[in-house]
Design a protein around this motif. Sequence first.
Motif, PDB file in Angstrom:
ATOM      1  N   ASP A  55      32.749  67.334  57.224  1.00 28.33           N
ATOM      2  CA  ASP A  55      32.920  68.456  58.114  1.00 28.33           C
ATOM      3  C   ASP A  55      33.845  69.472  57.130  1.00 28.33           C
ATOM      4  OD1 ASP A  55      31.277  68.138  60.323  1.00 28.33           O
ATOM      5  OD2 ASP A  55      32.847  66.607  60.999  1.00 28.33           O
ATOM      6  N   MET A  56      35.111  68.908  56.611  1.00 30.38           N
ATOM      7  CA  MET A  56      36.176  69.675  56.134  1.00 30.38           C
ATOM      8  C   MET A  56      35.989  69.751  54.434  1.00 30.38           C
ATOM      9  SD  MET A  56      39.181  68.486  58.060  1.00 30.38           S
ATOM     10  CE  MET A  56      40.221  70.035  57.836  1.00 30.38           C
ATOM     11  N   LEU A  57      35.173  68.987  53.813  1.00 29.52           N
ATOM     12  CA  LEU A  57      35.104  68.949  52.523  1.00 29.52           C
ATOM     13  C   LEU A  57      33.640  69.101  51.940  1.00 29.52           C
ATOM     14  CD1 LEU A  57      36.883  68.718  49.925  1.00 29.52           C
ATOM     15  CD2 LEU A  57      36.422  66.405  49.945  1.00 29.52           C
ATOM     16  N   GLY A  58      32.627  68.711  52.558  1.00 33.32           N
ATOM     17  CA  GLY A  58      31.067  68.854  52.461  1.00 33.32           C
ATOM     18  C   GLY A  58      30.676  67.527  51.904  1.00 33.32           C
ATOM     19  N   VAL A  59      31.517  66.519  51.510  1.00 35.71           N
ATOM     20  CA  VAL A  59      31.002  65.161  51.144  1.00 35.71           C
ATOM     21  C   VAL A  59      31.663  64.262  51.921  1.00 35.71           C
ATOM     22  CG1 VAL A  59      31.034  65.966  48.875  1.00 35.71           C
ATOM     23  CG2 VAL A  59      33.012  65.114  49.600  1.00 35.71           C
ATOM     24  N   GLY A  60      30.993  63.156  52.336  1.00 35.96           N
ATOM     25  CA  GLY A  60      31.375  62.324  53.430  1.00 35.96           C
ATOM     26  C   GLY A  60      32.146  60.997  52.561  1.00 35.96           C
ATOM     27  N   HIS A  61      32.487  61.053  51.308  1.00 36.25           N
ATOM     28  CA  HIS A  61      32.760  59.837  50.880  1.00 36.25           C
ATOM     29  C   HIS A  61      34.040  60.376  49.938  1.00 36.25           C
ATOM     30  CE1 HIS A  61      29.998  61.905  47.832  1.00 36.25           C
ATOM     31  NE2 HIS A  61      31.037  61.637  47.294  1.00 36.25           N
ATOM     32  N   LEU A  62      35.159  59.273  49.475  1.00 34.57           N
ATOM     33  CA  LEU A  62      36.046  59.594  48.691  1.00 34.57           C
ATOM     34  C   LEU A  62      35.684  60.447  47.363  1.00 34.57           C
ATOM     35  CD1 LEU A  62      37.674  55.979  48.638  1.00 34.57           C
ATOM     36  CD2 LEU A  62      38.115  57.913  49.886  1.00 34.57           C
ATOM     37  N   PRO A  63      36.291  61.246  46.986  1.00 33.37           N
ATOM     38  CA  PRO A  63      36.173  62.146  45.712  1.00 33.37           C
ATOM     39  C   PRO A  63      35.854  61.442  44.478  1.00 33.37           C
ATOM     40  CG  PRO A  63      37.906  63.039  46.802  1.00 33.37           C
ATOM     41  CD  PRO A  63      37.707  61.788  47.480  1.00 33.37           C
ATOM     42  N   ILE A  64      34.706  61.207  43.972  1.00 29.72           N
ATOM     43  CA  ILE A  64      34.216  60.538  42.900  1.00 29.72           C
ATOM     44  C   ILE A  64      33.933  61.173  41.502  1.00 29.72           C
ATOM     45  CG2 ILE A  64      33.358  58.720  44.392  1.00 29.72           C
ATOM     46  CD1 ILE A  64      30.557  59.751  43.615  1.00 29.72           C
ATOM     47  N   ASN A  65      34.174  62.605  41.625  1.00 31.59           N
ATOM     48  CA  ASN A  65      34.096  63.333  40.203  1.00 31.59           C
ATOM     49  C   ASN A  65      35.164  64.513  40.321  1.00 31.59           C
ATOM     50  OD1 ASN A  65      32.906  65.551  41.696  1.00 31.59           O
ATOM     51  ND2 ASN A  65      30.731  64.187  41.226  1.00 31.59           N
ATOM     52  N   MET A  66      35.251  64.884  39.272  1.00 34.07           N
ATOM     53  CA  MET A  66      36.163  66.158  39.176  1.00 34.07           C
ATOM     54  C   MET A  66      35.804  67.382  40.037  1.00 34.07           C
ATOM     55  SD  MET A  66      38.698  65.212  37.561  1.00 34.07           S
ATOM     56  CE  MET A  66      39.671  66.825  37.380  1.00 34.07           C
ATOM     57  N   GLU A  67      34.553  67.553  40.185  1.00 32.48           N
ATOM     58  CA  GLU A  67      33.974  68.831  41.146  1.00 32.48           C
ATOM     59  C   GLU A  67      34.476  68.493  42.650  1.00 32.48           C
ATOM     60  OE1 GLU A  67      30.208  70.850  42.764  1.00 32.48           O
ATOM     61  OE2 GLU A  67      29.912  69.330  41.277  1.00 32.48           O
ATOM     62  N   GLU A  68      34.462  67.172  42.962  1.00 30.53           N
ATOM     63  CA  GLU A  68      34.790  66.736  44.331  1.00 30.53           C
ATOM     64  C   GLU A  68      36.332  66.913  44.455  1.00 30.53           C
ATOM     65  OE1 GLU A  68      32.798  63.142  45.056  1.00 30.53           O
ATOM     66  OE2 GLU A  68      30.993  64.144  45.388  1.00 30.53           O
ATOM     67  N   GLN A  69      37.031  66.480  43.309  1.00 30.83           N
ATOM     68  CA  GLN A  69      38.442  66.809  43.266  1.00 30.83           C
ATOM     69  C   GLN A  69      38.902  67.995  43.412  1.00 30.83           C
ATOM     70  OE1 GLN A  69      39.926  63.456  44.399  1.00 30.83           O
ATOM     71  NE2 GLN A  69      41.576  64.466  43.157  1.00 30.83           N
ATOM     72  N   THR A  70      38.262  68.856  42.891  1.00 29.85           N
ATOM     73  CA  THR A  70      38.434  70.317  42.727  1.00 29.85           C
ATOM     74  C   THR A  70      38.358  70.864  44.248  1.00 29.85           C
ATOM     75  OG1 THR A  70      38.055  70.634  40.509  1.00 29.85           O
ATOM     76  CG2 THR A  70      37.944  72.815  41.769  1.00 29.85           C
ATOM     77  N   LYS A  71      37.183  70.283  44.947  1.00 30.86           N
ATOM     78  CA  LYS A  71      37.193  70.836  46.179  1.00 30.86           C
ATOM     79  C   LYS A  71      37.969  70.515  47.001  1.00 30.86           C
ATOM     80  CE  LYS A  71      31.980  71.147  46.386  1.00 30.86           C
ATOM     81  NZ  LYS A  71      31.015  70.516  46.950  1.00 30.86           N
ATOM     82  N   LEU A  72      38.781  69.043  46.913  1.00 31.36           N
ATOM     83  CA  LEU A  72      39.692  68.757  47.731  1.00 31.36           C
ATOM     84  C   LEU A  72      40.970  69.454  47.410  1.00 31.36           C
ATOM     85  CD1 LEU A  72      40.762  66.684  49.907  1.00 31.36           C
ATOM     86  CD2 LEU A  72      41.138  65.094  47.819  1.00 31.36           C
ATOM     87  N   GLY A  73      41.410  69.690  46.348  1.00 30.37           N
ATOM     88  CA  GLY A  73      42.655  70.407  45.742  1.00 30.37           C
ATOM     89  C   GLY A  73      42.459  71.920  46.445  1.00 30.37           C
ATOM     90  N   GLN A  74      41.483  72.420  46.623  1.00 28.34           N
ATOM     91  CA  GLN A  74      41.372  73.816  47.163  1.00 28.34           C
ATOM     92  C   GLN A  74      41.220  73.707  48.660  1.00 28.34           C
ATOM     93  OE1 GLN A  74      40.962  77.159  46.073  1.00 28.34           O
ATOM     94  NE2 GLN A  74      41.377  77.471  47.711  1.00 28.34           N
ATOM     95  N   LEU A  75      40.884  72.750  49.329  1.00 26.20           N
ATOM     96  CA  LEU A  75      41.035  72.397  50.786  1.00 26.20           C
ATOM     97  C   LEU A  75      42.549  72.183  51.092  1.00 26.20           C
ATOM     98  CD1 LEU A  75      40.010  71.826  53.769  1.00 26.20           C
ATOM     99  CD2 LEU A  75      39.800  69.510  53.134  1.00 26.20           C
TER     100      LEU A  75
END
Length: 186
Positions: A55-75
């Motif tokens: 709901d909050m990040l758009g992915v249901g798992h732990l960040p596994i790549n840099m794109e997901e890490q970047t999204k988490l940082g922005q959140l």
Amino acid sequence: MRSSTKTGIALTAALLALPVYAQNPLNTHNHGSATVQLVQRNQELVIYVRGTGVDMLGVGHLPINMEEQTKLGQLERDMRNPPFWIGLPAAAGCSMTRYYPSQHPVVAGRGALQEMSPGKVYESNGEHMDLNFTYHFQCTSPNQLSSAEIRLFKHFPSLQTVNVKIAGFNQKVVAVGPDNPVVQIP
């Protein structure tokens, strides 16, 4: 013991109890819902926010790549700014004094595991992720803290319900949604 020390101890105890409180069925890992807990004591307000990664990040798992890490940082940057996700009455004069973001993987049948380290990429083995944010505020006029507008729905459209738990002299649990995002604080 000074009153401010007693208040700090009481709020610390309340926050330490949150993980146990979080085992409540209202706070399980459910997509489409989040939890906001407000604990007020004198001039201090502590707010705990918990939502799923889906709901909050758009992915249901732990960040596994840099794109997901970047999204988490922005959140985390967005959530660091309370007006992004909650509206408190200006008359209450609440100013944030501390902020703690964290992520917890949730494994089916085993619940939340230990907190993840910021900036580290983890291997996803079918885990789900919960995101948690804890805020401490000092309010100059806490008697004016009569309501809160939950703005999470504006930024996370998959959220359908936010369970708001309020603790202080009076306690209550209220479910709010996109069409009724304001909760009255007793």
